[in-house]
Design an enzyme around this catalytic site. Structure first.
Site, PDB file in Angstrom:
ATOM      1  N   GLU A 239       0.666  -1.435   0.457  1.00 32.75           N
ATOM      2  CA  GLU A 239      -0.180  -0.274   0.280  1.00 32.75           C
ATOM      3  C   GLU A 239       0.686   1.306  -0.138  1.00 32.75           C
ATOM      4  O   GLU A 239       1.910   1.274   0.873  1.00 32.75           O
ATOM      5  CB  GLU A 239      -0.795  -0.126   1.132  1.00 32.75           C
ATOM      6  N   GLU A 350     -10.091   5.564   3.084  1.00 31.89           N
ATOM      7  CA  GLU A 350     -10.216   4.953   4.186  1.00 31.89           C
ATOM      8  C   GLU A 350      -9.886   5.863   5.194  1.00 31.89           C
ATOM      9  O   GLU A 350      -9.094   6.819   5.513  1.00 31.89           O
ATOM     10  CB  GLU A 350      -9.048   3.167   3.986  1.00 31.89           C
TER      11      GLU A 350
END
Length: 435
Positions: A239, A350
């Site tokens: 990520e 997120e």
């Protein structure tokens, strides 16, 4: 687990590498309840004069009573040697660490090695892809960088460690950070994803904002996920993107970050360079440092380019940031499923919703505005692409959208000749329809 911290030197002037004087080295022991069970200050000898390049040491080390293999996995930061350091305007200390002595080389499979040479970039990659505006980091705004042969590492402080809700959490995502369904959890997402094929990388440009995060243990991030394995204990992810995390950094600045795990965020992986694994090769970008400038509502937009791809020759996963800046790589041996190809790519935002006040958080995702508001108001990803088996960048097909709670944070997609595949996403969190 017990954490031993020891910090040797502090900057005594704003100018980098100059007028650095010796300070007391404060060492102590912090247990899992954050109780300082032992503390002493050791006065060290005066060591540095102006413009020194003599290597110095910085240590923050975790210990565990478990087996040696588990203990290594639970080691968070490691000992490294720096030749100089810089004071960033936001208060960060950036250590210039000898490349072959960075935290990655504490890993048993990397000991004694040096960073690899850059790989071949994917076909169709244009490193001059013009962003709306270019972004840099606060610590480099005065056009400084670490010397050749070193890498910049944001120094971990005692306060960074003490802010963590537990030693086990420090530097880690403890709960699942990837969505495969719309089941409720404390992590909420608004993402676009592709699956059903083999993927060897991904690329996108993301505009950067300063979302409000209302609780110390919440965060807001926007990133690219490279994913393989099931969504059980064998989940592998890589990520990268930007995040605001008061717990991790102690402030509300958006920061360039990376993350990896090979067991669904349980015992492996970490943010940035807080464990051995990611090998940094760049002397101009500090992972975890603040990004500047940032986008403004109805005003100028600033974005960063993120590209992650698998080197066809060695199989390692490389990271590029901004206009062609190679940052480094995740060695393939860190992973199980990602030793091969990825099975899913995600793009989006997120947040963590702790409900600490009894209702949904007001932590913002992206700009804090819904996707429908469009350019200059909502957050975006543009030029979404994936890397195929032939190391070629391709536009997306069969793009899926997912918003866990669309009344809190939503997402919409489109395509045009300038931005290719793009998404708008984000939202304010708590509002009249999001309780």
């Amino acid at each position: 687990m017990v954490l031993l911290f020891c910090m040797d030197l502090l900057v005594d002037a704003v100018l980098p590498w100059t007028k650095i004087r010796n300070k007391p080295c404060c060492c102590g022991v912090v247990d899992h309840n954050h109780n300082r069970r032992q503390h002493q200050c050791i006065q060290t000898q005066a060591m540095l004069a102006e413009e020194t390049t003599t290597p110095r040491h910085f240590r923050i080390m975790a210990s565990s009573s478990s087996s040696s293999s588990t203990a290594h996995r639970n080691t968070i930061p490691v000992i490294f040697t720096f030749v100089s350091f810089l004071l960033s305007p936001d208060g960060d200390v950036i250590d210039c660490v000898l490349s072959h002595l960075q935290p990655a080389f504490d890993h048993p499979q990397l000991k004694g090695q040096k960073p690899l040479d850059p790989p071949e970039r994917p076909k169709g990659h244009d490193s001059e892809d013009a962003a709306t505006e270019s972004l840099f980091q606060l610590w480099t705004n005065s056009s400084v960088s670490c010397p050749e042969g070193t890498v910049p590492i944001r120094r971990t402080t005692e306060n960074d460690v003490l802010r963590a809700s537990s030693i086990r959490r420090f530097g880690r995502k403890i709960r699942r950070g990837v969505r495969r369904d719309t089941m409720s959890s404390d992590h909420e997402h608004a993402v676009a994803f592709v699956n059903g094929d083999q993927y060897y990388g991904a690329k996108a440009s993301i505009n950067v904002w300063t979302p409000r995060v209302t609780d110390q243990y919440e965060f807001s991030l926007s990133q690219v996920w490279v994913i393989s394995g099931s969504f059980g204990n064998d989940l592998n992810t890589i990520e990268a993107g930007w995040q605001v995390s008061p717990e991790l950094y102690g402030d509300g600045y958006p920061r360039f970050f990376t993350y990896w795990t090979t067991d669904a965020y349980q015992a492996t992986g970490c943010y940035n360079l807080l464990c051995s694994g990611f090998v940094q090769t760049n002397n101009r970008i500090a992972i975890g440092a603040a990004i500047s400038p940032r986008s403004s509502y109805k005003s100028r937009q600033f974005d960063i380019g993120i590209m992650i791809w698998k080197d066809p020759k060695h199989g390692h996963w490389w990271l590029e940031f901004g206009p062609g800046l190679l940052i480094g790589y995740w060695p393939s041996f860190l992973f199980s499923h990602l030793r091969g190809a990825a099975s899913m790519i995600q793009f989006g935002g997120e947040i963590v919703n702790t409900r600490s006040t009894g209702y949904h958080t007001s932590t913002q995702m992206g700009s804090g505005h819904f996707a429908d508001e469009g350019f200059g108001k909502a957050s975006y990803f543009r030029n979404l692409q994936v890397v195929d088996w032939d190391n070629s960048l391709l536009p997306l097909s069969n793009l899926h959208l997912l918003a866990d709670h669309p009344s809190c944070y939503n997402i919409k997609a489109g395509t045009n000749s300038v931005w290719g595949n793009y998404i708008y996403y984000g939202g304010p969190g708590r509002n009249g329809r999001c309780a």
